[in-house]
Write an enzyme that holds these catalytic residues in place. Structure first.
Site, mmCIF file in Angstrom:
data_model
loop_
_atom_site.group_PDB
_atom_site.id
_atom_site.type_symbol
_atom_site.label_atom_id
_atom_site.label_comp_id
_atom_site.label_asym_id
_atom_site.label_seq_id
_atom_site.Cartn_x
_atom_site.Cartn_y
_atom_site.Cartn_z
ATOM 1 N N GLU A 46 -4.661 4.253 5.881
ATOM 2 C CA GLU A 46 -4.346 3.984 4.472
ATOM 3 C C GLU A 46 -4.671 5.180 3.570
ATOM 4 O OE1 GLU A 46 -5.427 0.041 2.860
ATOM 5 O OE2 GLU A 46 -6.198 1.130 1.138
ATOM 6 N N ARG A 64 0.823 -1.235 0.000
ATOM 7 C CA ARG A 64 0.000 0.000 0.000
ATOM 8 C C ARG A 64 0.845 1.269 0.000
ATOM 9 N NH1 ARG A 64 -2.090 -3.469 -1.134
ATOM 10 N NH2 ARG A 64 -4.020 -4.435 -0.456
ATOM 11 N N SER A 121 -10.558 0.203 3.132
ATOM 12 C CA SER A 121 -9.914 -0.095 4.419
ATOM 13 C C SER A 121 -9.298 1.185 4.954
ATOM 14 C CB SER A 121 -8.810 -1.136 4.235
ATOM 15 O OG SER A 121 -9.368 -2.305 3.700
HETATM 16 C C1 LIG Z 1 -15.238 0.923 -1.210
HETATM 17 C C2 LIG Z 1 -13.737 1.009 -1.401
HETATM 18 C C3 LIG Z 1 -12.987 -0.143 -1.559
HETATM 19 C C4 LIG Z 1 -11.603 -0.076 -1.765
HETATM 20 N N1 LIG Z 1 -10.895 -1.226 -1.920
HETATM 21 C C5 LIG Z 1 -9.564 -1.183 -2.123
HETATM 22 C C6 LIG Z 1 -8.810 -2.390 -2.299
HETATM 23 O O1 LIG Z 1 -9.355 -3.486 -2.322
HETATM 24 N N2 LIG Z 1 -7.472 -2.281 -2.457
HETATM 25 C C7 LIG Z 1 -6.833 -1.067 -2.482
HETATM 26 O O2 LIG Z 1 -5.601 -1.050 -2.631
HETATM 27 N N3 LIG Z 1 -7.522 0.085 -2.339
HETATM 28 C C8 LIG Z 1 -8.856 0.061 -2.159
HETATM 29 N N4 LIG Z 1 -9.567 1.223 -1.990
HETATM 30 C C9 LIG Z 1 -8.856 2.510 -1.993
HETATM 31 C C10 LIG Z 1 -8.899 3.240 -3.357
HETATM 32 O O3 LIG Z 1 -9.959 2.800 -4.148
HETATM 33 C C11 LIG Z 1 -7.612 3.066 -4.146
HETATM 34 O O4 LIG Z 1 -6.517 3.550 -3.411
HETATM 35 C C12 LIG Z 1 -7.647 3.804 -5.487
HETATM 36 O O5 LIG Z 1 -6.536 3.440 -6.272
HETATM 37 C C13 LIG Z 1 -7.696 5.325 -5.348
HETATM 38 O O6 LIG Z 1 -7.916 5.867 -6.634
HETATM 39 P P1 LIG Z 1 -8.552 7.296 -6.831
HETATM 40 O O7 LIG Z 1 -8.519 7.605 -8.266
HETATM 41 O O8 LIG Z 1 -9.880 7.337 -6.180
HETATM 42 O O9 LIG Z 1 -7.514 8.206 -6.038
HETATM 43 P P2 LIG Z 1 -7.831 9.556 -5.250
HETATM 44 O O10 LIG Z 1 -8.578 9.230 -4.002
HETATM 45 O O11 LIG Z 1 -8.423 10.555 -6.153
HETATM 46 O O12 LIG Z 1 -6.363 9.997 -4.864
HETATM 47 C C14 LIG Z 1 -5.635 9.253 -3.903
HETATM 48 C C15 LIG Z 1 -4.208 9.814 -3.830
HETATM 49 O O13 LIG Z 1 -3.548 9.573 -5.070
HETATM 50 C C16 LIG Z 1 -3.175 10.805 -5.685
HETATM 51 N N5 LIG Z 1 -3.423 10.650 -7.124
HETATM 52 C C17 LIG Z 1 -4.586 10.388 -7.740
HETATM 53 N N6 LIG Z 1 -4.395 10.298 -9.069
HETATM 54 C C18 LIG Z 1 -3.080 10.500 -9.272
HETATM 55 C C19 LIG Z 1 -2.265 10.535 -10.438
HETATM 56 N N7 LIG Z 1 -2.754 10.349 -11.664
HETATM 57 N N8 LIG Z 1 -0.935 10.773 -10.281
HETATM 58 C C20 LIG Z 1 -0.401 10.977 -9.065
HETATM 59 N N9 LIG Z 1 -1.129 10.964 -7.928
HETATM 60 C C21 LIG Z 1 -2.447 10.725 -8.045
HETATM 61 C C22 LIG Z 1 -4.051 11.867 -5.040
HETATM 62 O O14 LIG Z 1 -3.445 13.141 -5.072
HETATM 63 C C23 LIG Z 1 -4.183 11.334 -3.636
HETATM 64 O O15 LIG Z 1 -3.044 11.673 -2.887
HETATM 65 C C24 LIG Z 1 -10.956 1.183 -1.796
HETATM 66 C C25 LIG Z 1 -11.723 2.353 -1.637
HETATM 67 C C26 LIG Z 1 -13.097 2.265 -1.448
HETATM 68 C C27 LIG Z 1 -13.905 3.521 -1.307
#
Ligand SMILES: Cc1cc2nc3c(=O)[nH]c(=O)nc-3n(C[C@H](O)[C@H](O)[C@H](O)COP(=O)(O)OP(=O)(O)OC[C@H]3O[C@@H](n4cnc5c(N)ncnc54)[C@H](O)[C@@H]3O)c2cc1C
Length: 380
Positions: free
Chosen positions: A370, A189, A266
């Site tokens: 996380e 992570r 999580s």
């Molecule tokens: C219901 C639920 C279930 C989930 N299950 C999992 C799971 O099973 N496994 C897991 O690992 N995670 C899980 N997550 C967490 C999350 O979905 C992941 O971390 C996902 O990859 C975040 O993507 P996002 O586009 O929403 O990022 P955001 O929330 O928009 O951004 C997260 C971080 O990444 C940065 N960021 C976003 N895009 C970029 C980019 N293009 N370049 C550089 N930095 C960037 C942002 O600035 C921020 O710091 C879950 C979340 C939810 C709500």
């Protein structure tokens, strides 16, 4: 904001965006708004206003937007799916850059996705094309570009295992280049991209298998559900369906009608302990709970314990603290902190603090969050 339970991203205070800056962003092609609340951009649905929000629907606009903001030293917050973010009630005093690119392209042996492509759409399209490799990561919310940021993982698979290369905008030099996964510091992570403004992911390339079969299935819960043996390869669609079914049962697939999914997934990572730390913690657990089987998993730098198990055994059961609370543990999964509809960031942070402190008092383990925490000065 109230005292944070955990360290937050640095809040850079600086001159706010000016009308001139807004004009420059619009000329670069960004869609600029000043009436956006972070609660509307995040899956936890908390977070105050952004001073400005610049939505970028093409990679060239994204690059130009970031170059303008970085050269003007304007505080920026990159948001894609908003599913791994907890933004404070004061909002963000700077420019929120929304990554809204969406192109996905299949090539022999790999798929290339622009950063803003919805991750699960990429997985579904790969499965639809009869390509294997991505199916265990079905149902993870958010964008393709964020997958390397925290090296997303589920059901025994991490994106690191399929990442071919990543195209980055180096935000210090303004240069764009492809980078191999070895340079990303991918771990459990985490990566060099998490908690850092140094680079923006523009595209990701992921290896695919062309024979219509999944990657070997290893996670016990998944093999049990599929009636498979460990390491077996199965039709990708079958594995995807099983993963989605398991995830739905835990509130881990976004569903606007289900408050158990108004979360950041999580909330705490599973703690990884050295041998010395583990011995002490196991003793604490035994003296508190008697002889119990403690789930333990080998990890790169020690032994991983289950944060969900520790939370439950410390006395925080599903739905804690109860029906009337605006923020509660999910009623399906103790590891998700959820907004029941009216929660503010403060409520989620308070709950996180209570759970973290309770686990530490019970077993001496400090849980780490996380999601990325963002605290900032109030938007003007
Ligand atoms: C219901 C639920 C279930 C989930 N299950 C999992 C799971 O099973 N496994 C897991 O690992 N995670 C899980 N997550 C967490 C999350 O979905 C992941 O971390 C996902 O990859 C975040 O993507 P996002 O586009 O929403 O990022 P955001 O929330 O928009 O951004 C997260 C971080 O990444 C940065 N960021 C976003 N895009 C970029 C980019 N293009 N370049 C550089 N930095 C960037 C942002 O600035 C921020 O710091 C879950 C979340 C939810 C709500």
């Amino acid at each position: 904001m109230a005292e944070e339970p955990v360290p937050t991203e640095p809040a850079i205070r600086n001159a706010g965006p000016t009308a001139q800056l807004r004009q420059r962003l619009e000329s670069a092609g960004a869609l600029v708004r000043d009436d956006v609340a972070l609660a509307d951009l995040t899956t936890l649905r908390v977070g105050g206003p952004a001073e400005l929000c610049a939505t970028c629907t093409s990679t060239s606009v994204l690059v130009d937007t970031l170059r303008i903001l970085d050269s003007a030293r304007v505080p920026t917050l990159v948001v894609a799916g908003g599913s791994n973010l907890l933004v404070g009630d004061a909002g963000f005093a700077g420019v929120v850059v929304r990554v809204a690119t969406d192109r996905v392209e299949f090539q022999p042996g790999f798929v290339r996705a622009e950063a803003g492509a919805v991750w699960d759409d990429v997985v579904a399209a790969a499965v639809g094309e009869g390509l294997g490799g991505l199916e265990c990561l079905s149902g993870i919310p958010g964008s393709a570009g964020a997958t390397p940021v925290q090296n997303v993982g589920a059901y025994g698979v991490e994106v690191a295992s399929m990442l071919r290369r990543v195209r980055l905008l180096d935000r210090r030099s303004g240069e764009v280049r492809w980078v191999p996964p070895e340079q990303l510091g991918l771990g459990y992570r985490t990566s060099v991209l998490k908690h850092s403004d140094a680079a923006l992911v523009l595209d990701v390339e992921l290896e695919t298998r062309g024979d219509g079969l999944s990657a070997p299935v290893r996670y016990r819960e998944l093999t049990r559900t599929l009636g498979a043996t460990e390491g077996e390869r199965l039709p990708t669609a079958q594995v995807r369906d099983a993963v989605l079914g398991l995830r739905r049962g835990k509130g881990m697939v976004l569903d606007p009608a289900d408050h158990d999914t108004w979360s950041a997934g999580s909330f705490f990572t599973n703690p990884v302990l050295t041998d010395g730390e583990l011995a002490i913690v196991l003793e604490r657990i035994a003296s508190a709970l008697g002889a119990v089987d403690v789930p333990q998993f080998p990890a790169e730098r020690g032994t991983k314990l289950s944060a969900g198990w520790l939370i439950e055994r410390a006395g925080f059961t599903r739905g804690y603290p109860g029906e009337d609370a605006p923020a509660r543990l999910s009623t399906k999964h103790t590891l998700a902190l959820t907004n029941r509809g009216t929660a503010r960031a403060r409520d989620v942070l308070d709950l996180a603090r209570v759970v973290r402190d309770g686990v530490q008092a019970a077993f001496g383990v400090l849980l780490e969050p996380e999601p990325v925490m963002v605290a900032s000065a109030p938007a003007r």
